[in-house]
Write a protein that holds these residues in place. Structure first.
Motif, PDB file in Angstrom:
ATOM      1  N   ALA A 190       0.856  -1.177   0.000  1.00  0.00           N
ATOM      2  CA  ALA A 190       0.000   0.000   0.000  1.00  0.00           C
ATOM      3  C   ALA A 190       0.892   1.226   0.000  1.00  0.00           C
ATOM      4  O   ALA A 190       1.820   1.326   0.805  1.00  0.00           O
ATOM      5  CB  ALA A 190      -0.898   0.011   1.228  1.00  0.00           C
ATOM      6  N   ALA A 191       0.635   2.153  -0.923  1.00  0.00           N
ATOM      7  CA  ALA A 191       1.394   3.392  -1.007  1.00  0.00           C
ATOM      8  C   ALA A 191       0.676   4.457  -0.192  1.00  0.00           C
ATOM      9  O   ALA A 191      -0.493   4.755  -0.450  1.00  0.00           O
ATOM     10  CB  ALA A 191       1.526   3.832  -2.461  1.00  0.00           C
ATOM     11  N   LEU A 192       1.346   5.004   0.795  1.00  0.00           N
ATOM     12  CA  LEU A 192       0.718   5.933   1.730  1.00  0.00           C
ATOM     13  C   LEU A 192       1.374   7.306   1.662  1.00  0.00           C
ATOM     14  O   LEU A 192       2.599   7.414   1.642  1.00  0.00           O
ATOM     15  CB  LEU A 192       0.834   5.409   3.165  1.00  0.00           C
ATOM     16  N   SER A 193       0.543   8.346   1.629  1.00  0.00           N
ATOM     17  CA  SER A 193       1.031   9.710   1.821  1.00  0.00           C
ATOM     18  C   SER A 193       0.664  10.094   3.243  1.00  0.00           C
ATOM     19  O   SER A 193      -0.511  10.316   3.553  1.00  0.00           O
ATOM     20  CB  SER A 193       0.386  10.672   0.823  1.00  0.00           C
ATOM     21  N   PRO A 194       1.630  10.137   4.136  1.00  0.00           N
ATOM     22  CA  PRO A 194       1.310  10.272   5.560  1.00  0.00           C
ATOM     23  C   PRO A 194       0.925  11.687   5.961  1.00  0.00           C
ATOM     24  O   PRO A 194       1.168  12.653   5.242  1.00  0.00           O
ATOM     25  CB  PRO A 194       2.616   9.853   6.241  1.00  0.00           C
ATOM     26  N   ARG A 195       0.344  11.765   7.126  1.00  0.00           N
ATOM     27  CA  ARG A 195       0.014  13.032   7.760  1.00  0.00           C
ATOM     28  C   ARG A 195       0.400  12.915   9.233  1.00  0.00           C
ATOM     29  O   ARG A 195       0.607  11.806   9.734  1.00  0.00           O
ATOM     30  CB  ARG A 195      -1.471  13.329   7.604  1.00  0.00           C
ATOM     31  N   PRO A 196       0.503  14.012   9.957  1.00  0.00           N
ATOM     32  CA  PRO A 196       0.875  13.930  11.375  1.00  0.00           C
ATOM     33  C   PRO A 196      -0.112  13.087  12.172  1.00  0.00           C
ATOM     34  O   PRO A 196      -1.319  13.079  11.881  1.00  0.00           O
ATOM     35  CB  PRO A 196       0.846  15.405  11.825  1.00  0.00           C
ATOM     36  N   PHE A 197       0.383  12.379  13.167  1.00  0.00           N
ATOM     37  CA  PHE A 197      -0.483  11.561  14.017  1.00  0.00           C
ATOM     38  C   PHE A 197       0.143  11.465  15.403  1.00  0.00           C
ATOM     39  O   PHE A 197       1.314  11.795  15.601  1.00  0.00           O
ATOM     40  CB  PHE A 197      -0.687  10.171  13.415  1.00  0.00           C
ATOM     41  N   THR A 198      -0.659  11.029  16.362  1.00  0.00           N
ATOM     42  CA  THR A 198      -0.178  10.830  17.719  1.00  0.00           C
ATOM     43  C   THR A 198       0.267   9.388  17.882  1.00  0.00           C
ATOM     44  O   THR A 198      -0.520   8.460  17.689  1.00  0.00           O
ATOM     45  CB  THR A 198      -1.269  11.160  18.749  1.00  0.00           C
ATOM     46  N   MET A 199       1.529   9.202  18.227  1.00  0.00           N
ATOM     47  CA  MET A 199       2.116   7.878  18.398  1.00  0.00           C
ATOM     48  C   MET A 199       2.249   7.581  19.887  1.00  0.00           C
ATOM     49  O   MET A 199       2.607   8.444  20.682  1.00  0.00           O
ATOM     50  CB  MET A 199       3.495   7.829  17.727  1.00  0.00           C
ATOM     51  N   GLY A 200       1.957   6.342  20.266  1.00  0.00           N
ATOM     52  CA  GLY A 200       2.091   5.951  21.659  1.00  0.00           C
ATOM     53  C   GLY A 200       0.789   6.040  22.425  1.00  0.00           C
ATOM     54  O   GLY A 200      -0.277   6.323  21.871  1.00  0.00           O
ATOM     55  N   ASN A 201       0.880   5.797  23.728  1.00  0.00           N
ATOM     56  CA  ASN A 201      -0.317   5.684  24.563  1.00  0.00           C
ATOM     57  C   ASN A 201       0.062   6.017  26.003  1.00  0.00           C
ATOM     58  O   ASN A 201       0.877   5.318  26.602  1.00  0.00           O
ATOM     59  CB  ASN A 201      -0.865   4.258  24.458  1.00  0.00           C
TER      60      ASN A 201
ATOM     61  N   ALA B 163       7.624   4.227  13.667  1.00  0.00           N
ATOM     62  CA  ALA B 163       6.584   5.238  13.470  1.00  0.00           C
ATOM     63  C   ALA B 163       5.750   4.938  12.229  1.00  0.00           C
ATOM     64  O   ALA B 163       4.518   5.067  12.247  1.00  0.00           O
ATOM     65  CB  ALA B 163       7.214   6.625  13.362  1.00  0.00           C
ATOM     66  N   GLU B 164       6.389   4.547  11.131  1.00  0.00           N
ATOM     67  CA  GLU B 164       5.642   4.167   9.934  1.00  0.00           C
ATOM     68  C   GLU B 164       4.723   2.999  10.231  1.00  0.00           C
ATOM     69  O   GLU B 164       3.575   2.959   9.772  1.00  0.00           O
ATOM     70  CB  GLU B 164       6.618   3.800   8.813  1.00  0.00           C
ATOM     71  N   TRP B 165       5.239   2.022  10.975  1.00  0.00           N
ATOM     72  CA  TRP B 165       4.428   0.837  11.288  1.00  0.00           C
ATOM     73  C   TRP B 165       3.178   1.249  12.055  1.00  0.00           C
ATOM     74  O   TRP B 165       2.071   0.813  11.715  1.00  0.00           O
ATOM     75  CB  TRP B 165       5.247  -0.169  12.095  1.00  0.00           C
ATOM     76  N   GLU B 166       3.332   2.073  13.093  1.00  0.00           N
ATOM     77  CA  GLU B 166       2.154   2.444  13.892  1.00  0.00           C
ATOM     78  C   GLU B 166       1.188   3.304  13.089  1.00  0.00           C
ATOM     79  O   GLU B 166      -0.027   3.149  13.204  1.00  0.00           O
ATOM     80  CB  GLU B 166       2.564   3.145  15.173  1.00  0.00           C
ATOM     81  N   TYR B 167       1.718   4.209  12.272  1.00  0.00           N
ATOM     82  CA  TYR B 167       0.843   5.016  11.410  1.00  0.00           C
ATOM     83  C   TYR B 167       0.021   4.098  10.506  1.00  0.00           C
ATOM     84  O   TYR B 167      -1.196   4.276  10.363  1.00  0.00           O
ATOM     85  CB  TYR B 167       1.685   5.973  10.566  1.00  0.00           C
TER      86      TYR B 167
END
Length: 388
Positions: free
Chosen positions: A164-175, A259-263
């Motif tokens: 899957a080709a993804l164009s990412p955007r900001p996100f919150t990583m972690g918990n 980070a890519e994996w979690e996104y």
């Protein structure tokens, strides 16, 4: 003294990623709570293999902990399994597996020269929400992903995994409300489009690398279907497959960053699981998560629905290696999604849980570690590459 030991074990169990059904009710916890303690990780390792019927699982434990607290039990279990193993017919003796250090490339005296990949047809196709990998080896190519959050499929060569080709955007990583290793929750701005495997690398795809005399055979898996996720692979051995795939395709394949994996696993959501905040059956391959399920091995890739980015088996199936070195928290983690490769690089991060754990391990933020050179029957991987 016994009371002190019991209290220590109870405290340890509260932060150990063992399968809940293996623990007494007083020891059960919600979520994976590994802390950066050698003792706790050894116990977690042992809990993950202690009921295995694979000799290789106990050998992996002994490789990591040759003088560990369960070393004698592991050796006894190996002897029992070998004694109970059926003998090969005299007319066709089984060829013993050649033992090689992890990360060592086999000799390639008879290896065929890799064929250059065919030019891509530059077609972008929507990615399906469910289904299994195409059997016809058809090519799909997306030279660049679309707008932020959009998804398209791509395939660089006939033997390459669908991605899957993804164009990412900001996100919150972690918990901030779960394990200390998942804290602090922090903003990550992924600036570079990337592609990630729709499925985990399969047994059939790995065997193509074996036939090229690059990747090692995995006798521990036995005769299993090609569409099962490849597992019992160390981080070092995954690098062999990635280098071979890069040679065949001409593309710079790698593992995804953490980070890519979690996104990718979140699929654009901010909930505990991509499907919501509550565990629901029928969305992932794990114990108690619904059929198909077997304790012996994970089901074929694509047996459960894909997440909103069209990615299958991000939660459950097999633990997945990522590029990053292990850190016990996210303090100081890169804010741009690049790999975190300083610190304890003997241990690498694995993500996503496996089919042997229960639903509390399926959170998109769950993380753990393994020694990069150690094989474990629950560990696999999926491929990634940058699209800039």
């Amino acid at each position: 003294m016994r009371l002190l030991i019991l209290c220590s074990l109870m405290a340890l169990a509260a932060v150990t990623p063992a399968r809940a059904r293996e623990l007494p009710p007083t020891f059960q916890v919600a979520g994976v709570l590994p802390k950066n303690s050698a003792e706790q990780f050894e116990l977690a390792f042992w809990n993950s293999v202690k009921d295995s019927k694979q000799v290789g699982d106990y050998e992996a434990y002994l490789q990591a902990y040759p003088k560990g607290r369960f070393a004698s039990l592991a050796r006894t279990r190996i002897q029992q399994l070998k004694a109970a193993a059926p003998q090969a017919p005299a007319s066709a003796p089984a060829k013993p597996a050649e033992s090689k250090p992890a990360g060592t490339q086999p000799q390639t005296k008879t290896a065929p020269k890799p064929q250059p990949a065919k030019p891509p047809d530059n077609k972008i196709r929507p990615i399906p929400a469910t289904g299994t990998p195409p059997a016809d080896g058809g090519r799909e190519e997306a030279p660049v992903a679309g707008p932020a959050g959009s998804v398209a499929t791509m395939k660089d060569c006939d033997v390459c995994p669908v991605m899957a080709a993804l164009s990412p955007r900001p996100f919150t990583m972690g918990n901030n409300s779960s394990d200390p290793s998942e804290r602090p929750a922090h903003q990550v701005a992924l600036h570079t489009p990337f592609a990630i495997g729709k499925y985990e690398v399969t047994v059939g795809q790995w065997n193509q690398c074996v036939r090229a005399s690059v990747c090692p055979t995995m006798p521990s898996l036995g005769n299993v279907p090609d569409n099962l996720p490849m597992r019992d692979v160390s981080w070092d051995e995954a690098q062999l497959y990635l280098k071979w795939l890069g040679t065949v395709s001409g593309k710079p394949y790698r593992l995804p960053t953490e980070a890519e994996w979690e996104y990718a696993a979140r699929g654009g959501t901010a909930t505990r699981y991509w499907w919501g905040n509550e565990m629901k059956k029928g969305n992932s391959s794990c114990e108690g998560c619904g059929e198909p399920w077997s304790e012996e091995r994970p089901p074929p890739v694509g047996s459960f629905p894909a997440n909103p980015f069209g990615l299958n088996d991000m939660n459950g199936s097999v633990w997945e290696w990522v590029q990053d070195c292990w850190h016990s928290t996210y303090k100081g983690a890169p804010a741009d999604g690049s790999p975190w490769v300083d610190g304890n690089c003997q241990a690498r991060v694995i993500r996503g849980g496996s089919w042997r754990e229960n639903g509390s391990y399926m959170l998109s933020t769950t993380r753990f570690k393994y020694d990069a050179s150690v094989r474990q029957s629950q560990n696999g991987f999926r491929v990634a590459r940058s699209l800039d």
